[in-house]
Design a protein around this motif. Structure first.
Motif, short mmCIF file in Angstrom:
data_model
loop_
_atom_site.label_atom_id
_atom_site.label_comp_id
_atom_site.label_asym_id
_atom_site.label_seq_id
_atom_site.Cartn_x
_atom_site.Cartn_y
_atom_site.Cartn_z
N LYS A 3 0.83 -1.20 0.00
CA LYS A 3 0.00 0.00 0.00
C LYS A 3 0.87 1.25 0.00
O LYS A 3 1.95 1.27 0.58
N ALA A 22 0.89 2.08 -9.17
CA ALA A 22 -0.22 1.17 -9.48
C ALA A 22 0.19 0.12 -10.51
O ALA A 22 -0.22 -1.05 -10.42
N ALA A 27 -1.33 -0.71 -4.14
CA ALA A 27 -2.63 -0.07 -3.94
C ALA A 27 -2.40 1.37 -3.48
O ALA A 27 -1.83 1.60 -2.42
N GLN A 45 -12.25 4.45 -8.72
CA GLN A 45 -11.12 3.61 -8.35
C GLN A 45 -10.27 3.18 -9.55
O GLN A 45 -9.60 2.15 -9.53
N HIS A 63 -6.36 -0.08 -8.95
CA HIS A 63 -5.89 -0.20 -7.55
C HIS A 63 -5.75 1.17 -6.90
O HIS A 63 -4.79 1.41 -6.15
#
Length: 382
Positions: A3, A22, A27, A45, A63
């Motif tokens: 992340k 990405a 993410a 998104q 993502h």
């Protein structure tokens, strides 16, 4: 899936760093103050990036989501993320420092002692190091000790032209970028494992690449803009297609390049090829970049550590030629823009104090030095 929190959901954030993250299966949570943009990203998104070089293609970025930069949710995100990046502009870094500090304090308070790396992807020298100093102002001694052990502030050099574009097909999220990109990070500053991100290049000699980009892309770009403004050109492509401007810009980049060759031992022919590549990028027919946008904030660009004065100081250090750089600086002093507070401030100061005192005030140049005298002479000829 790893992340990342990325500060800045504008064109550069979405079209450059956010896309690279990405594309490497990270993410991405964008943090921005633009409410409608945040809402759209959170809802969709995903977004489209038009990549233009010799041809044009559309890539879909997945993502992704977004939070408002003022939201408590952002603090929670920083407390649990694997990476923090920024593309907010140098002037905004100080403003996000307190938020990052709050996220770090939350991270430590919940016992998250996994390493975190923070990379400021800005057009400035050692931006992450600067950000670290601002973040530490909001941390107590214990939190600073945790950060010393667990948080890497990783300096980087970034290069990709991402001009503002009208929304395509009524899509507010689509962004256009050039096919060329360069993201170079200092591999000595990471904490823990260095993330594997395609398009992120690691080096132990970052300052050389930071100055290469600053002295070449940034120097050439703004001189193209300022000379283009003087001759009535609207875009960078129009300006660089003017043979006289192209010659001046090329010479300026050769002069700044000589400083790099002397300072870092760059291969001369390879650096000249790098200059040629940048000139091709300025002439990209798919990129519509207004000279007024590139020329904005002349006070910042005339700073002693920025794209005009820093290479000039290098030519003074190595006693090399600087005629085209001097002309570019004179053109910067001619830049007028009624919507740019910095341009207004420069013109007001110029009117009251003249060229050499303006240079001394904004750039730190010796008003009795020959460079200031040369800039003043050319200023009155332009």
């Amino acid at each position: 899936m790893k992340k990342a929190v990325h500060f800045g959901a504008g064109n550069i954030g979405r079209g450059f760093i956010g896309k690279l993250l990405a594309d490497s299966n990270v993410a991405v949570t964008f943090a921005d103050v633009n409410g409608p943009l945040v809402d759209q990203l959170s809802h969709d998104q995903q977004y489209n990036v038009r990549v233009v070089g010799n041809e044009s293609k559309i890539d879909v970025v997945n993502h992704v989501t977004a939070v408002n930069s003022m939201s408590p949710e952002l603090i929670e995100q920083i407390a649990t993320t694997d990476l923090v990046t920024t593309a907010v502009g140098p002037n905004v870094l100080d403003k996000i420092a307190q938020t990052i500090a709050s996220g770090l304090k939350k991270r430590f308070s919940i016992g998250n002692m996994t390493p975190l790396n923070i990379i400021a992807c800005e057009n400035m020298v050692r931006g992450s190091t600067h950000l670290k100093g601002e973040v530490y102002r909001h941390l107590d001694e214990q939190a600073q000790q945790h950060a010393d052990n667990l948080v890497g502030f990783v300096d980087s050099a970034v290069d990709r032209i991402v001009p503002p574009m009208e929304a395509a097909n009524d899509d507010p999220l689509e962004v256009t970028v050039e096919s060329f990109s360069e993201w170079i990070v200092d591999d000595q500053q990471f904490k823990g494992e260095i993330p594997d991100i395609a398009g992120m290049e690691k080096t132990s000699n970052l300052v050389a690449f930071v100055e290469r980009k600053l002295f070449t892309l940034n120097t050439g770009h703004c001189i193209t803009a300022y000379l283009g403004c003087l001759k009535g050109h609207r875009t960078i492509r129009e300006a660089i297609s003017d043979p006289m401007i192209r010659n001046d810009v090329t010479q300026a980049m050769m002069e700044s390049g000589e400083v790099l060759i002397q300072r870092y031992g760059f291969d001369r022919e390879r650096h000249y090829a790098y200059i040629d590549k940048i000139l091709e990028r300025f002439a990209n027919p798919f990129l519509v970049d207004d000279v007024s946008r590139v020329g904005r904030e002349p006070i910042r660009k005339l700073g002693e550590n920025d794209r005009l004065i820093r290479p000039l100081l290098g030519t003074m250090e190595y006693n090399t030629s600087n005629e085209a750089l001097v002309k570019g600086i004179a053109a910067a002093l001619k830049y007028t823009n009624d919507t740019d507070p910095q341009a207004i401030e420069v013109q007001s100061f110029l009117e009251k104090n003249g060229v050499v005192k303006t240079l001394a005030h904004f750039s730190g140049l010796d008003e009795n030095g020959k460079e200031a005298e040369s800039i003043e002479s050319i200023y009155h000829q332009l």
